[in-house]
Enzyme design. Structure first.
Site, short mmCIF file in Angstrom:
data_model
loop_
_atom_site.label_atom_id
_atom_site.label_comp_id
_atom_site.label_asym_id
_atom_site.label_seq_id
_atom_site.Cartn_x
_atom_site.Cartn_y
_atom_site.Cartn_z
N HIS A 111 44.01 32.30 -46.49
CA HIS A 111 44.27 31.66 -45.19
C HIS A 111 44.85 30.25 -45.39
O HIS A 111 44.59 29.59 -46.40
CB HIS A 111 43.04 31.66 -44.27
CG HIS A 111 41.95 30.70 -44.61
ND1 HIS A 111 40.65 30.85 -44.18
CD2 HIS A 111 41.95 29.54 -45.33
CE1 HIS A 111 39.93 29.84 -44.62
NE2 HIS A 111 40.68 29.03 -45.32
N GLU B 283 43.56 33.31 -40.46
CA GLU B 283 42.92 34.32 -41.30
C GLU B 283 43.84 35.53 -41.49
O GLU B 283 44.82 35.70 -40.75
CB GLU B 283 41.61 34.75 -40.63
CG GLU B 283 40.60 33.62 -40.40
CD GLU B 283 39.83 33.21 -41.66
OE1 GLU B 283 40.42 33.23 -42.76
OE2 GLU B 283 38.64 32.89 -41.53
N ASN C 149 40.74 33.87 -49.28
CA ASN C 149 41.41 35.05 -48.72
C ASN C 149 42.87 34.78 -48.36
O ASN C 149 43.51 35.58 -47.69
CB ASN C 149 40.65 35.54 -47.48
CG ASN C 149 40.60 34.48 -46.37
OD1 ASN C 149 41.15 33.40 -46.51
ND2 ASN C 149 39.95 34.81 -45.27
N ASP D 269 43.19 21.62 -38.20
CA ASP D 269 42.24 22.50 -37.51
C ASP D 269 40.93 21.79 -37.21
O ASP D 269 40.68 20.69 -37.70
CB ASP D 269 42.00 23.78 -38.33
CG ASP D 269 41.75 23.48 -39.81
OD1 ASP D 269 41.43 22.34 -40.16
OD2 ASP D 269 41.89 24.42 -40.62
P1 PGA Z 1 38.42 24.13 -49.69
O1 PGA Z 1 38.92 24.94 -48.42
O2 PGA Z 1 39.41 23.04 -49.93
O3 PGA Z 1 37.07 23.61 -49.31
O4 PGA Z 1 38.38 25.10 -50.84
C1 PGA Z 1 40.26 25.30 -48.33
C2 PGA Z 1 40.48 26.24 -47.16
O5 PGA Z 1 39.59 27.04 -46.85
O6 PGA Z 1 41.56 26.19 -46.56
#
Ligand code: PGA
Length: 250
Positions: free
Chosen positions: A138, A143, A136, A67
Protein backbone atom coordinates in the site's frame (compact mmCIF):
# COMPACT_ATOMS: atom_id res chain seq x y z
CA UNK A 1 12.19 4.63 -12.01
CA UNK A 2 15.44 5.60 -10.39
CA UNK A 3 16.42 3.12 -7.72
CA UNK A 4 19.03 3.90 -5.10
CA UNK A 5 20.21 1.04 -2.97
CA UNK A 6 22.06 2.36 0.04
CA UNK A 7 23.82 0.61 2.85
CA UNK A 8 21.49 1.26 5.78
CA UNK A 9 18.65 3.26 7.29
CA UNK A 10 20.80 6.29 8.08
CA UNK A 11 22.05 6.53 4.53
CA UNK A 12 18.48 6.19 3.20
CA UNK A 13 17.36 9.00 5.50
CA UNK A 14 20.30 11.19 4.53
CA UNK A 15 19.78 10.72 0.77
CA UNK A 16 16.05 11.41 1.02
CA UNK A 17 16.61 14.56 3.09
CA UNK A 18 19.18 15.71 0.55
CA UNK A 19 16.65 15.38 -2.30
CA UNK A 20 14.07 17.33 -0.30
CA UNK A 21 16.67 20.01 0.48
CA UNK A 22 17.54 20.25 -3.23
CA UNK A 23 13.85 20.71 -4.02
CA UNK A 24 13.43 23.50 -1.44
CA UNK A 25 16.61 25.26 -2.52
CA UNK A 26 15.45 25.08 -6.14
CA UNK A 27 11.95 26.33 -5.28
CA UNK A 28 11.52 28.11 -1.93
CA UNK A 29 7.75 27.71 -1.91
CA UNK A 30 7.78 24.03 -2.80
CA UNK A 31 4.67 22.03 -2.02
CA UNK A 32 5.68 18.85 -0.21
CA UNK A 33 3.54 15.76 0.29
CA UNK A 34 4.60 14.15 3.56
CA UNK A 35 4.36 10.65 4.96
CA UNK A 36 4.25 9.26 8.49
CA UNK A 37 5.23 5.87 9.93
CA UNK A 38 8.59 4.68 11.20
CA UNK A 39 10.34 4.88 7.82
CA UNK A 40 10.65 8.68 7.37
CA UNK A 41 11.61 9.55 10.96
CA UNK A 42 15.35 9.57 10.22
CA UNK A 43 14.76 11.71 7.14
CA UNK A 44 12.83 14.26 9.22
CA UNK A 45 15.66 14.31 11.79
CA UNK A 46 18.11 15.05 9.01
CA UNK A 47 15.88 17.89 7.71
CA UNK A 48 15.78 19.38 11.23
CA UNK A 49 19.57 19.14 11.40
CA UNK A 50 19.90 20.96 8.09
CA UNK A 51 17.50 23.65 9.32
CA UNK A 52 19.41 24.10 12.58
CA UNK A 53 22.66 24.45 10.66
CA UNK A 54 21.06 27.20 8.59
CA UNK A 55 21.14 25.18 5.39
CA UNK A 56 17.37 25.09 4.91
CA UNK A 57 14.55 27.60 5.15
CA UNK A 58 10.99 26.27 5.38
CA UNK A 59 9.32 29.68 5.70
CA UNK A 60 7.67 29.46 2.30
CA UNK A 61 7.26 25.70 2.09
CA UNK A 62 3.74 24.28 1.96
CA UNK A 63 2.94 20.76 3.16
CA UNK A 64 0.13 18.26 2.69
CA UNK A 65 0.10 15.02 4.62
CA UNK A 66 -0.81 11.80 2.92
CA UNK A 67 -3.30 10.37 5.35
CA UNK A 68 -4.89 10.28 8.79
CA UNK A 69 -6.68 7.70 10.89
CA UNK A 70 -10.42 8.22 10.86
CA UNK A 71 -11.62 8.80 14.41
CA UNK A 72 -8.39 10.21 15.87
CA UNK A 73 -8.14 13.93 16.58
CA UNK A 74 -4.85 15.79 16.31
CA UNK A 75 -4.53 15.63 20.12
CA UNK A 76 -4.36 11.83 20.00
CA UNK A 77 -0.70 10.72 20.34
CA UNK A 78 -1.13 8.12 17.58
CA UNK A 79 -2.76 10.51 15.12
CA UNK A 80 -0.61 11.42 12.17
CA UNK A 81 -1.21 15.12 12.83
CA UNK A 82 0.28 14.72 16.32
CA UNK A 83 3.19 12.74 14.85
CA UNK A 84 4.01 15.46 12.31
CA UNK A 85 4.02 18.29 14.84
CA UNK A 86 6.08 16.26 17.25
CA UNK A 87 8.60 14.79 14.81
CA UNK A 88 9.04 17.68 12.39
CA UNK A 89 6.86 20.77 12.28
CA UNK A 90 7.59 22.22 15.73
CA UNK A 91 11.34 21.98 15.10
CA UNK A 92 11.45 24.03 11.89
CA UNK A 93 10.22 27.40 10.65
CA UNK A 94 7.26 26.16 8.67
CA UNK A 95 4.29 28.55 8.89
CA UNK A 96 1.27 27.04 10.60
CA UNK A 97 -1.00 28.22 7.78
CA UNK A 98 1.13 26.35 5.26
CA UNK A 99 0.63 23.01 7.02
CA UNK A 100 -2.25 20.90 5.72
CA UNK A 101 -3.43 17.85 7.61
CA UNK A 102 -6.54 15.77 7.11
CA UNK A 103 -9.04 16.12 9.94
CA UNK A 104 -9.58 12.61 11.32
CA UNK A 105 -12.66 13.65 13.26
CA UNK A 106 -14.44 15.53 10.51
CA UNK A 107 -18.23 15.33 10.55
CA UNK A 108 -18.32 15.60 6.77
CA UNK A 109 -15.91 13.23 5.03
CA UNK A 110 -16.92 14.15 1.48
CA UNK A 111 -16.39 17.81 2.18
CA UNK A 112 -13.06 17.20 3.93
CA UNK A 113 -11.77 15.15 0.99
CA UNK A 114 -12.99 17.60 -1.65
CA UNK A 115 -11.53 20.60 0.19
CA UNK A 116 -8.17 18.83 0.53
CA UNK A 117 -8.01 18.12 -3.19
CA UNK A 118 -9.02 21.74 -3.94
CA UNK A 119 -6.33 23.09 -1.62
CA UNK A 120 -3.66 20.96 -3.29
CA UNK A 121 -4.74 22.33 -6.65
CA UNK A 122 -4.91 25.93 -5.39
CA UNK A 123 -1.31 25.59 -4.21
CA UNK A 124 -0.24 24.51 -7.66
CA UNK A 125 -0.10 20.75 -6.99
CA UNK A 126 2.45 18.72 -5.07
CA UNK A 127 6.03 19.25 -6.22
CA UNK A 128 7.53 16.38 -4.26
CA UNK A 129 5.66 13.55 -2.60
CA UNK A 130 7.33 11.34 0.03
CA UNK A 131 5.98 7.81 0.38
CA UNK A 132 6.59 4.83 2.61
CA UNK A 133 5.24 1.45 1.63
CA UNK A 134 3.19 -1.11 3.53
CA UNK A 135 4.17 -4.79 3.69
CA UNK A 136 1.21 -5.37 1.36
CA UNK A 137 2.36 -2.74 -1.14
CA UNK A 138 0.00 0.00 0.00
CA UNK A 139 0.99 3.64 -0.50
CA UNK A 140 -0.71 6.16 1.76
CA UNK A 141 -3.56 4.00 3.03
CA UNK A 142 -4.44 2.82 -0.47
CA UNK A 143 -4.82 -0.87 0.26
CA UNK A 144 -4.68 -3.70 -2.32
CA UNK A 145 -7.49 -3.68 -4.91
CA UNK A 146 -7.98 0.07 -4.66
CA UNK A 147 -8.81 1.70 -7.96
CA UNK A 148 -5.96 3.69 -9.49
CA UNK A 149 -8.08 6.77 -10.23
CA UNK A 150 -9.04 7.57 -6.63
CA UNK A 151 -8.81 11.01 -5.06
CA UNK A 152 -8.65 11.74 -1.33
CA UNK A 153 -11.15 9.35 0.25
CA UNK A 154 -12.15 7.21 3.24
CA UNK A 155 -10.82 3.64 3.25
CA UNK A 156 -11.22 0.51 5.32
CA UNK A 157 -7.86 -0.75 6.58
CA UNK A 158 -6.97 -4.37 5.91
CA UNK A 159 -6.38 -6.78 8.79
CA UNK A 160 -2.72 -6.91 7.76
CA UNK A 161 -2.31 -3.14 8.06
CA UNK A 162 -4.21 -3.02 11.36
CA UNK A 163 -1.94 -5.74 12.69
CA UNK A 164 1.23 -4.04 11.37
CA UNK A 165 0.23 -0.70 12.91
CA UNK A 166 -0.85 -2.19 16.24
CA UNK A 167 2.79 -1.90 17.31
CA UNK A 168 2.12 1.79 17.97
CA UNK A 169 -1.02 1.14 20.06
CA UNK A 170 -1.67 -0.80 23.28
CA UNK A 171 -3.46 -3.52 21.33
CA UNK A 172 -5.02 -4.33 17.94
CA UNK A 173 -8.51 -3.28 19.12
CA UNK A 174 -7.31 0.28 19.62
CA UNK A 175 -6.15 0.68 16.01
CA UNK A 176 -8.73 2.63 13.98
CA UNK A 177 -10.32 0.50 11.27
CA UNK A 178 -10.63 3.32 8.75
CA UNK A 179 -8.50 6.17 7.47
CA UNK A 180 -8.71 9.15 5.16
CA UNK A 181 -5.99 9.07 2.52
CA UNK A 182 -4.89 10.84 -0.62
CA UNK A 183 -5.90 8.56 -3.48
CA UNK A 184 -3.61 6.94 -6.00
CA UNK A 185 -4.80 9.60 -8.47
CA UNK A 186 -3.74 12.35 -6.06
CA UNK A 187 -0.33 10.75 -5.52
CA UNK A 188 0.28 10.19 -9.23
CA UNK A 189 -0.33 13.88 -9.97
CA UNK A 190 2.68 14.85 -7.81
CA UNK A 191 5.47 16.14 -10.02
CA UNK A 192 8.11 14.04 -8.28
CA UNK A 193 7.87 11.10 -5.90
CA UNK A 194 10.34 9.57 -3.48
CA UNK A 195 9.50 6.16 -2.03
CA UNK A 196 11.48 4.95 0.98
CA UNK A 197 11.77 1.47 2.42
CA UNK A 198 14.12 -0.26 4.79
CA UNK A 199 14.43 -3.61 6.46
CA UNK A 200 13.65 -7.21 5.59
CA UNK A 201 9.93 -6.72 6.23
CA UNK A 202 9.68 -4.66 3.02
CA UNK A 203 11.62 -6.93 0.61
CA UNK A 204 8.60 -8.54 -1.02
CA UNK A 205 6.67 -5.30 -1.41
CA UNK A 206 9.72 -3.63 -2.96
CA UNK A 207 10.45 -6.50 -5.33
CA UNK A 208 6.84 -6.42 -6.55
CA UNK A 209 6.75 -2.65 -6.84
CA UNK A 210 9.71 -2.75 -9.21
CA UNK A 211 9.33 -6.05 -11.06
CA UNK A 212 5.69 -7.10 -11.00
CA UNK A 213 3.29 -6.14 -13.78
CA UNK A 214 1.19 -3.15 -12.73
CA UNK A 215 -1.65 -4.44 -10.61
CA UNK A 216 -4.13 -3.02 -8.12
CA UNK A 217 -3.23 -6.02 -5.93
CA UNK A 218 0.06 -4.21 -5.21
CA UNK A 219 -0.90 -0.51 -5.31
CA UNK A 220 2.73 0.71 -5.41
CA UNK A 221 3.23 -0.94 -8.83
CA UNK A 222 1.34 2.04 -10.29
CA UNK A 223 4.51 4.08 -9.65
CA UNK A 224 6.09 2.35 -12.66
CA UNK A 225 3.89 4.68 -14.74
CA UNK A 226 5.18 7.86 -13.10
CA UNK A 227 8.01 9.68 -14.87
CA UNK A 228 9.85 11.04 -11.81
CA UNK A 229 10.05 8.39 -9.13
CA UNK A 230 13.10 7.76 -6.95
CA UNK A 231 13.03 4.66 -4.78
CA UNK A 232 15.57 4.74 -1.95
CA UNK A 233 16.02 1.44 -0.15
CA UNK A 234 18.55 -0.10 2.16
CA UNK A 235 20.36 -3.37 1.41
CA UNK A 236 17.93 -5.41 3.50
CA UNK A 237 14.87 -4.17 1.62
CA UNK A 238 16.61 -4.77 -1.73
CA UNK A 239 17.59 -8.38 -1.09
CA UNK A 240 15.11 -9.84 -3.59
CA UNK A 241 16.20 -7.54 -6.41
CA UNK A 242 18.45 -9.00 -9.09
CA UNK A 243 20.96 -6.18 -9.34
CA UNK A 244 23.18 -5.55 -6.37
CA UNK A 245 24.98 -2.34 -7.29
CA UNK A 246 25.09 0.76 -5.14
CA UNK A 247 22.91 2.83 -7.41
CA UNK A 248 21.31 1.77 -10.62
CA UNK A 249 18.78 3.18 -12.99
CA UNK A 250 15.70 1.45 -14.32
P1 PGA B 1 6.20 2.17 8.25
O1 PGA B 1 4.81 2.25 7.48
O2 PGA B 1 7.04 3.30 7.75
O3 PGA B 1 5.85 2.32 9.69
O4 PGA B 1 6.81 0.83 7.92
C1 PGA B 1 4.81 2.45 6.11
C2 PGA B 1 3.40 2.29 5.55
O5 PGA B 1 2.64 1.46 6.08
O6 PGA B 1 3.08 2.97 4.57
Amino acid sequence: MRIMIVKNYNEMSYQAAQLIADQIIYKKNSVLGLATGSTPIGMYKELIRKFQKGELDFSQVVTFNLDEYYGLSIEHPQSYGFFMWNILFRHINLKRENVHLLNGVTKNIDNECRQYEDLIQKNGGIDLQILGIGDNGHIGFNEPDISFDTQTHLVNLTTKTIRANSRFFNNTQEVPKQAITMGIGTIMRAKKIILLANGKRKTKAIERTINSPITTKVPATVLQLHKEVTIIIDKAASSLLASDGNIFFN
